[in-house]
Motif scaffolding. Structure first.
Motif, PDB file in Angstrom:
ATOM      1  N   LEU A   1       0.839  -1.193   0.000  1.00 29.97           N
ATOM      2  CA  LEU A   1       0.000   0.000   0.000  1.00 29.97           C
ATOM      3  C   LEU A   1       0.875   1.243   0.000  1.00 29.97           C
ATOM      4  N   ILE A   2       0.368   2.309  -0.620  1.00 28.87           N
ATOM      5  CA  ILE A   2       1.023   3.613  -0.548  1.00 28.87           C
ATOM      6  C   ILE A   2       0.005   4.627  -0.048  1.00 28.87           C
ATOM      7  N   VAL A   3       0.414   5.387   0.961  1.00 36.51           N
ATOM      8  CA  VAL A   3      -0.391   6.473   1.504  1.00 36.51           C
ATOM      9  C   VAL A   3       0.276   7.792   1.136  1.00 36.51           C
ATOM     10  N   HIS A   4      -0.519   8.763   0.727  1.00 40.14           N
ATOM     11  CA  HIS A   4      -0.042  10.126   0.467  1.00 40.14           C
ATOM     12  C   HIS A   4      -0.453  10.959   1.674  1.00 40.14           C
ATOM     13  N   ALA A   5       0.531  11.504   2.378  1.00 40.42           N
ATOM     14  CA  ALA A   5       0.232  12.172   3.648  1.00 40.42           C
ATOM     15  C   ALA A   5       1.015  13.466   3.783  1.00 40.42           C
ATOM     16  N   PRO A   6       0.420  14.483   4.426  1.00 38.11           N
ATOM     17  CA  PRO A   6       1.203  15.669   4.772  1.00 38.11           C
ATOM     18  C   PRO A   6       2.431  15.253   5.577  1.00 38.11           C
ATOM     19  N   ALA A   7       3.553  15.927   5.359  1.00 38.29           N
ATOM     20  CA  ALA A   7       4.813  15.517   5.978  1.00 38.29           C
ATOM     21  C   ALA A   7       4.697  15.401   7.489  1.00 38.29           C
ATOM     22  N   GLU A   8       3.936  16.307   8.111  1.00 44.74           N
ATOM     23  CA  GLU A   8       3.839  16.287   9.572  1.00 44.74           C
ATOM     24  C   GLU A   8       3.018  15.109  10.089  1.00 44.74           C
ATOM     25  N   LEU A   9       2.274  14.439   9.198  1.00 45.17           N
ATOM     26  CA  LEU A   9       1.470  13.287   9.606  1.00 45.17           C
ATOM     27  C   LEU A   9       2.020  11.971   9.056  1.00 45.17           C
TER      28      LEU A   9
END
Length: 549
Positions: free
Chosen positions: A500-508
């Motif tokens: 799986l790949i998640v796209h997340a804000p760097a802080e999260l």
């Protein structure tokens, strides 16, 4: 509470609010442009949406900014209940086929219309079909497992639509640079420069100025004229020969595969607005694994993964389930020795430490042979050791294989059932040759059923993993109280069987990594309860998919 949705005609939506037993509480008739706001209001009550096809209804809501927590995809569920061995005696399984058995309706991916609800013929009443399916599950021999399987397939359908809606972040300029570096400069109407240079080498080595390496038949004839005793142009056969053509031809094949599958034409068709949006087909394979109906998401080569990069200020969080299928086999079979080996992050090394085999490579071949029925080479040589060390696991897959050879069906952990095989090998009314052919077919079918039970259950684990992660990511992004849409929070952007790949804000990003691990553990508990089998995942927070491995 359920909300059953259908379209009685073009531009119209019919929604029935049902209680927990399927009894109708309210029915409303809406114009299509009124439906998103109505659905958003209803979603606050956390209903389970019921519709014929998630692929038809959910994209329309997502475009309007409405995210759905849960649903039942009635056509997917109907297929499960039609074929599940545990539901074979139910009224639904015995009933004649009807429109609910038809393939799912699809909305063209390229359409810009907000709502396309018209069908040549409206579906039947989804509320009535829901009641029919609930009755079938209640009548079945495994109501708990079939309830979970239908819910898991349905959440997978939601995830597939969300993946296509969000898209995988993709840098088209970086992709172009990769292609130029590997293939050479693009030549309008011809092969890229490096490929054309290899064609010249191939022709010189074969002394055949006209041979076309893209034509298997003419290439094979040219190879044979040059003295190579080959029956095909496969790389496996070519590697066995010492001839000047072999290396340039193998190099050409590698580049041609990239050029054809993920070259400039693919880039222009599938990457738009900085996103790759493939078409996923949940449960598109009989085992329940996903397929792809466009874009080749399930075959994304390593050469182009450097083009997968997050948006500025965001990260990619990539997770890979370690040796998923052997762990699933340990849990299904209740093999305590294999479960103990699986407590190591590297299960294959854990098998070495049990003393069953000497090397990690032997462990890998032995386990793959157990799951896929290998009887030759290293897999066959390791098989007796695996049988001695892990008798319950080996007996489990052997039982599935024997069932397939006898023409019987087998089922996954949650009850998805294999197609029936042949039993002509044991029919004394057949001729000897007919029975011999059937025995050969039966052995092949036995290898299929051996693999079906493990691979299909691994697919169920992956669905539970995605379902749990989807919930955790939504909460990580602020939950229902946060008005931001799906793509402005941490969200899934890619799925490949056990990755799986998640796209997340760097802080999260670190919190998303924790969620991936926690969701994997939850998936194991959902399927196997307190079974002592661990499902570790390797997680990397990266700025490029190529950096994840």
């Amino acid at each position: 509470m359920y909300v059953a949705v259908s379209s009685p005609g073009p531009g119209l939506v019919d929604a029935a609010v049902l209680d927990a037993d399927g009894g109708e509480l309210e029915r409303v008739h809406l114009a299509s442009d009124e439906f998103p706001a109505w659905a958003a209001e209803r979603e606050r009550e956390h209903p389970r949406w019921v519709w014929a096809d998630t692929k038809r209804w959910y994209p329309l809501l997502l475009r309007a900014g409405v995210r759905v927590e849960r649903c039942l995809d009635l056509r997917m569920c109907r297929l499960i209940l039609r074929t599940a061995a545990a539901a074979a005696g139910t009224g639904l399984a015995r009933a004649p086929r009807d429109r609910w058995d038809d393939p799912a309706h699809t909305v063209p991916a390229a359409s810009d219309a907000l709502f396309e609800l018209a069908e040549p013929e409206p579906d039947g009443d989804p509320a009535e079909e829901l009641r029919r399916q609930r009755a079938a599950i209640a009548e079945s021999a495994a109501p708990g497992r079939l309830t979970l399987l239908t819910a898991a397939d349905s959440v997978g359908a939601l995830v597939a639509v969300e993946l296509e809606h969000a898209g995988l972040p993709w840098d088209a300029e970086r992709h172009d640079r990769i292609l130029v570096e590997l293939l050479g400069e693009r030549v309008p109407g011809g092969r890229p420069a490096r490929m054309e240079a290899l064609v010249a080498e191939i022709r010189a080595a074969l002394d055949d100025p006209d041979v076309n390496p893209d034509s298997a038949s003419t290439l094979l004839k040219s190879l044979q004229r040059a003295g190579l005793r080959v029956g095909s142009t496969s790389k496996w056969e070519l590697r066995e020969h010492d001839h000047p053509v072999v290396q340039p031809l193998l190099a050409y094949k590698r580049l041609a595969r990239l050029y054809t599958a993920n070259g400039w034409a693919w880039l222009g068709e599938w990457v738009r607005g900085g996103r790759f949006r493939p078409v996923y087909v949940p449960a598109g394979v009989v085992t329940g694994r996903w397929a792809s109906d466009g874009g080749g998401a399930l075959q994304l080569p390593k050469q182009v993964r450097a083009a997968v990069v997050p948006d500025p200020g965001w990260k990619l969080v990539v997770a890979d389930a370690a040796q998923l299928e052997p762990r699933v086999l340990a849990a299904m079979s209740g093999d305590a020795a294999m479960a103990r080996a699986g407590r190591a992050h590297d299960l294959y090394q854990g098998l070495v430490e049990t003393g069953a085999v000497e090397t990690r490579e032997q462990a890998k071949y032995g386990m793959l042979g157990a799951i896929y029925g290998g009887t030759t080479g290293e897999s066959g040589r390791m098989r007796p050791r695996m049988e001695r060390a892990f008798p319950r696991a080996m007996a489990f897959v052997e039982s599935a294989a024997r069932a397939g050879e006898a023409g019987e069906v087998v089922s996954t952990w949650l009850g998805r059932t294999s197609p029936p095989g042949r039993d002509a090998a044991y029919d004394e009314t057949r001729s000897y040759d007919e029975r011999a052919r059937a025995r050969s077919d039966g052995r092949a079918w036995g290898r299929f059923t051996r693999n079906f039970v493990v691979q299909g259950t691994a697919a169920e684990w992956a669905l539970c993993w995605m379902g749990a992660l989807r919930r955790m990511l939504w909460e990580l992004g602020g939950g229902d109280a946060d008005p931001r849409p799906l793509t402005e929070r941490p969200h899934l952007v890619f799925f490949l069987h056990d990755e799986l790949i998640v796209h997340a804000p760097a802080e999260l990003a670190d919190a998303a990594a924790d969620a991936l691990r926690a969701a994997a553990a939850e998936a194991g508990r959902i399927l196997f309860g307190s079974a002592p089998v661990e499902f570790p995942v390797t997680v990397a927070v990266v700025d490029s998919y190529a950096d994840a491995k």
